[in-house]
Design a protein around this motif. Structure first.
Motif, PDB file in Angstrom:
ATOM      1  N   ILE A   1      49.924  40.032  41.907  1.00  0.00           N
ATOM      2  CA  ILE A   1      49.932  38.372  41.434  1.00  0.00           C
ATOM      3  C   ILE A   1      48.500  38.002  42.264  1.00  0.00           C
ATOM      4  CG2 ILE A   1      52.239  38.387  41.731  1.00  0.00           C
ATOM      5  CD1 ILE A   1      52.059  37.749  44.831  1.00  0.00           C
ATOM      6  N   PRO A   2      48.331  36.817  42.162  1.00  0.00           N
ATOM      7  CA  PRO A   2      46.770  36.148  42.359  1.00  0.00           C
ATOM      8  C   PRO A   2      46.838  36.249  43.785  1.00  0.00           C
ATOM      9  CG  PRO A   2      47.864  34.552  40.823  1.00  0.00           C
ATOM     10  CD  PRO A   2      48.795  35.715  40.875  1.00  0.00           C
ATOM     11  N   SER A   3      47.563  35.754  44.660  1.00  0.00           N
ATOM     12  CA  SER A   3      47.450  35.800  46.237  1.00  0.00           C
ATOM     13  C   SER A   3      47.339  37.223  46.787  1.00  0.00           C
ATOM     14  CB  SER A   3      48.729  35.333  46.751  1.00  0.00           C
ATOM     15  OG  SER A   3      50.049  35.726  46.492  1.00  0.00           O
ATOM     16  N   TYR A   4      47.940  38.113  46.295  1.00  0.00           N
ATOM     17  CA  TYR A   4      47.905  39.494  46.601  1.00  0.00           C
ATOM     18  C   TYR A   4      46.410  39.940  46.327  1.00  0.00           C
ATOM     19  CZ  TYR A   4      48.482  44.579  47.073  1.00  0.00           C
ATOM     20  OH  TYR A   4      48.526  46.017  47.489  1.00  0.00           O
ATOM     21  N   SER A   5      45.819  39.605  44.799  1.00  0.00           N
ATOM     22  CA  SER A   5      44.429  40.100  44.676  1.00  0.00           C
ATOM     23  C   SER A   5      43.584  39.489  45.410  1.00  0.00           C
ATOM     24  CB  SER A   5      44.249  39.704  43.125  1.00  0.00           C
ATOM     25  OG  SER A   5      45.227  40.352  42.375  1.00  0.00           O
ATOM     26  N   GLU A   6      43.754  38.184  45.841  1.00  0.00           N
ATOM     27  CA  GLU A   6      42.613  37.489  46.838  1.00  0.00           C
ATOM     28  C   GLU A   6      42.711  38.204  48.085  1.00  0.00           C
ATOM     29  OE1 GLU A   6      41.525  32.914  47.906  1.00  0.00           O
ATOM     30  OE2 GLU A   6      43.138  33.366  46.783  1.00  0.00           O
ATOM     31  N   ALA A   7      43.843  38.559  48.703  1.00  0.00           N
ATOM     32  CA  ALA A   7      44.033  39.181  49.973  1.00  0.00           C
ATOM     33  C   ALA A   7      43.339  40.463  49.762  1.00  0.00           C
ATOM     34  CB  ALA A   7      45.423  39.255  50.494  1.00  0.00           C
TER      35      ALA A   7
ATOM     36  N   ARG B   1      34.703  35.690  42.842  1.00  0.00           N
ATOM     37  CA  ARG B   1      35.347  34.793  42.031  1.00  0.00           C
ATOM     38  C   ARG B   1      35.737  35.312  40.600  1.00  0.00           C
ATOM     39  NH1 ARG B   1      34.495  31.719  38.037  1.00  0.00           N
ATOM     40  NH2 ARG B   1      32.181  32.146  38.068  1.00  0.00           N
ATOM     41  N   VAL B   2      34.502  35.954  40.112  1.00  0.00           N
ATOM     42  CA  VAL B   2      34.889  36.637  38.785  1.00  0.00           C
ATOM     43  C   VAL B   2      35.670  37.802  38.838  1.00  0.00           C
ATOM     44  CG1 VAL B   2      33.436  37.726  37.208  1.00  0.00           C
ATOM     45  CG2 VAL B   2      32.377  35.775  37.924  1.00  0.00           C
ATOM     46  N   ARG B   3      35.588  38.612  39.519  1.00  0.00           N
ATOM     47  CA  ARG B   3      36.507  39.724  39.931  1.00  0.00           C
ATOM     48  C   ARG B   3      37.831  39.384  40.022  1.00  0.00           C
ATOM     49  NH1 ARG B   3      33.770  44.870  42.855  1.00  0.00           N
ATOM     50  NH2 ARG B   3      31.716  44.687  41.249  1.00  0.00           N
ATOM     51  N   LEU B   4      38.154  38.232  40.621  1.00  0.00           N
ATOM     52  CA  LEU B   4      39.447  37.546  40.629  1.00  0.00           C
ATOM     53  C   LEU B   4      40.190  37.039  39.538  1.00  0.00           C
ATOM     54  CD1 LEU B   4      39.465  35.757  44.184  1.00  0.00           C
ATOM     55  CD2 LEU B   4      40.992  37.750  43.637  1.00  0.00           C
ATOM     56  N   ASP B   5      39.114  36.421  38.817  1.00  0.00           N
ATOM     57  CA  ASP B   5      39.432  35.808  37.583  1.00  0.00           C
ATOM     58  C   ASP B   5      39.844  37.052  36.457  1.00  0.00           C
ATOM     59  OD1 ASP B   5      39.805  34.306  35.169  1.00  0.00           O
ATOM     60  OD2 ASP B   5      37.652  33.844  34.823  1.00  0.00           O
ATOM     61  N   GLY B   6      38.948  37.925  36.473  1.00  0.00           N
ATOM     62  CA  GLY B   6      39.174  39.031  35.449  1.00  0.00           C
ATOM     63  C   GLY B   6      40.574  39.966  36.034  1.00  0.00           C
ATOM     64  N   ARG B   7      40.771  39.967  37.289  1.00  0.00           N
ATOM     65  CA  ARG B   7      42.368  40.582  37.689  1.00  0.00           C
ATOM     66  C   ARG B   7      43.338  39.808  37.131  1.00  0.00           C
ATOM     67  NH1 ARG B   7      42.873  43.913  42.132  1.00  0.00           N
ATOM     68  NH2 ARG B   7      40.756  44.531  41.537  1.00  0.00           N
ATOM     69  N   GLN B   8      43.295  38.393  37.156  1.00  0.00           N
ATOM     70  CA  GLN B   8      44.480  37.479  36.777  1.00  0.00           C
ATOM     71  C   GLN B   8      44.554  37.694  35.255  1.00  0.00           C
ATOM     72  OE1 GLN B   8      46.639  35.775  38.363  1.00  0.00           O
ATOM     73  NE2 GLN B   8      47.636  35.483  36.497  1.00  0.00           N
ATOM     74  N   ARG B   9      43.183  37.871  34.522  1.00  0.00           N
ATOM     75  CA  ARG B   9      43.529  38.038  32.954  1.00  0.00           C
ATOM     76  C   ARG B   9      43.999  39.405  32.557  1.00  0.00           C
ATOM     77  NH1 ARG B   9      39.230  34.591  30.114  1.00  0.00           N
ATOM     78  NH2 ARG B   9      38.422  33.245  31.493  1.00  0.00           N
ATOM     79  N   ARG B  10      43.749  40.253  33.427  1.00  0.00           N
ATOM     80  CA  ARG B  10      44.389  41.558  33.237  1.00  0.00           C
ATOM     81  C   ARG B  10      45.934  41.557  33.306  1.00  0.00           C
ATOM     82  NH1 ARG B  10      41.836  45.972  36.667  1.00  0.00           N
ATOM     83  NH2 ARG B  10      43.532  47.213  35.649  1.00  0.00           N
ATOM     84  N   HIS B  11      46.261  40.883  34.334  1.00  0.00           N
ATOM     85  CA  HIS B  11      47.746  40.616  34.640  1.00  0.00           C
ATOM     86  C   HIS B  11      48.484  39.940  33.492  1.00  0.00           C
ATOM     87  CE1 HIS B  11      51.257  38.505  36.417  1.00  0.00           C
ATOM     88  NE2 HIS B  11      51.433  39.595  37.061  1.00  0.00           N
ATOM     89  N   ASP B  12      47.729  38.869  33.215  1.00  0.00           N
ATOM     90  CA  ASP B  12      48.126  38.071  31.788  1.00  0.00           C
ATOM     91  C   ASP B  12      48.124  38.822  30.670  1.00  0.00           C
ATOM     92  OD1 ASP B  12      48.445  35.929  33.760  1.00  0.00           O
ATOM     93  OD2 ASP B  12      46.759  35.056  33.028  1.00  0.00           O
ATOM     94  N   GLY B  13      47.323  39.623  30.478  1.00  0.00           N
ATOM     95  CA  GLY B  13      47.253  40.280  29.277  1.00  0.00           C
ATOM     96  C   GLY B  13      48.406  41.374  29.033  1.00  0.00           C
ATOM     97  N   VAL B  14      48.849  42.072  30.226  1.00  0.00           N
ATOM     98  CA  VAL B  14      49.825  43.066  30.414  1.00  0.00           C
ATOM     99  C   VAL B  14      51.318  42.193  30.098  1.00  0.00           C
ATOM    100  CG1 VAL B  14      51.209  44.368  31.853  1.00  0.00           C
ATOM    101  CG2 VAL B  14      48.627  44.692  31.747  1.00  0.00           C
TER     102      VAL B  14
END
Length: 285
Positions: free
Chosen positions: A119-125, A140-153
């Protein structure tokens, strides 16, 4: 797409095409999906290998390829845009390509929840732990990418099946503090209930050796558990890579299976996670 149909008619896998053409598997996937164009000089031998001999079809495809290259009509998916290319490693971008095509993904970790499940808060931490080693833009870019991967899954529920084998230390390390970590564990349970992921915990007390890697993912492209269509992603220190070597990928997958059998069952793991959430939030039974 014509190339995909021709390959399937020839009874070939994407990996077999990649090996014959001396390309990466990700290149074959991108070409078939239309994410990148193909040069006419590459297209000719590819069509020959696929058994496409009709002169009209060959001429038409070559003409189309030339126009596409000339006009530079390549369509960029989000992870191939300049911003992400600058801040994501080549290994990570290729991993994202495979995640979009995989029929199954098997993740092993002793440190943290796998990226697509975060989830975003875990990724950020988690990212904040390395704040001193990256710029704010990169973070910032890596966090954005992590969220996009989560949404894609999440968007692939029904066509993608994941298993996650996590060391007990992953569940005990409350990244982000009790509430954020409890929310992350709730997300894991939600995805498990939706039949996207099966989770097992490898306990401290297990009478089996840990894997020699801190973490890796085995991704199957096409038929599940067909190792001829499998690739591996692994991280080592500050580097990461996609491994397309059959022997290495198979060795890691066999090791994963042994650890999976030695781990707590899915039911036992869910029970453990629920108890961990109660401990984190102070809930009573």
């Amino acid at each position: 797409m014509v190339l995909r149909d021709a390959r399937e008619s020839a009874g070939l896998t994407q990996l077999e095409v990649a090996e014959q053409m001396e390309w990466s598997l990700s290149k074959v996937i991108r070409i078939e999906n239309g994410d990148v164009t193909i040069a006419p000089n590459d297209l000719r031998p590819l069509l020959s290998f696929l058994g496409v001999k009709d002169r009209t079809i060959v001429a038409d495809m070559l003409a189309t390829a030339k126009i596409a290259r000339t006009r530079q009509t390549q369509r960029h998916v989000w992870y191939q845009t300049p911003e992400f290319r600058e801040h994501l490693t080549d290994g990570t971008r290729r991993l994202i390509e495979y995640e979009a095509e995989a029929s199954s993904i098997h993740s092993y970790s002793v440190f943290h929840i796998p990226g697509p499940l975060q989830i975003p808060s875990y990724s950020e931490a988690l990212m904040n732990m390395w704040r001193d080693e990256m710029s704010e833009e990169q973070r910032r870019v890596r966090l954005d990418g992590r969220q996009r991967r989560h949404d894609g899954v999440l968007g692939r529920i029904g066509s993608l099946r994941m298993t996650a084998l996590l060391d007990e230390s992953v569940f005990m390390r409350a990244v982000g503090g009790p509430q954020i970590f409890a929310d992350q564990l709730q997300e894991i349970l939600r995805l498990e209930e939706r039949k996207l992921v099966s989770i097992r915990m490898f306990p401290f007390s297990a009478d089996a050796a840990l894997s020699y890697n801190a973490g890796f993912d085995i991704l199957f492209i096409g038929a599940d558990n067909d190792l001829s269509n499998a690739v591996m992603y692994r991280e080592s220190g500050v580097s990461d890579e996609i491994v397309e070597d059959h022997a290495i990928t198979e060795r890691h997958y066999r090791r994963y299976q042994k650890l999976w059998e030695a781990a707590r069952s899915e039911v036992e793991t869910v029970q453990f996670v629920n108890k961990r959430i109660r401990d984190l939030t102070g809930q009573k039974i």
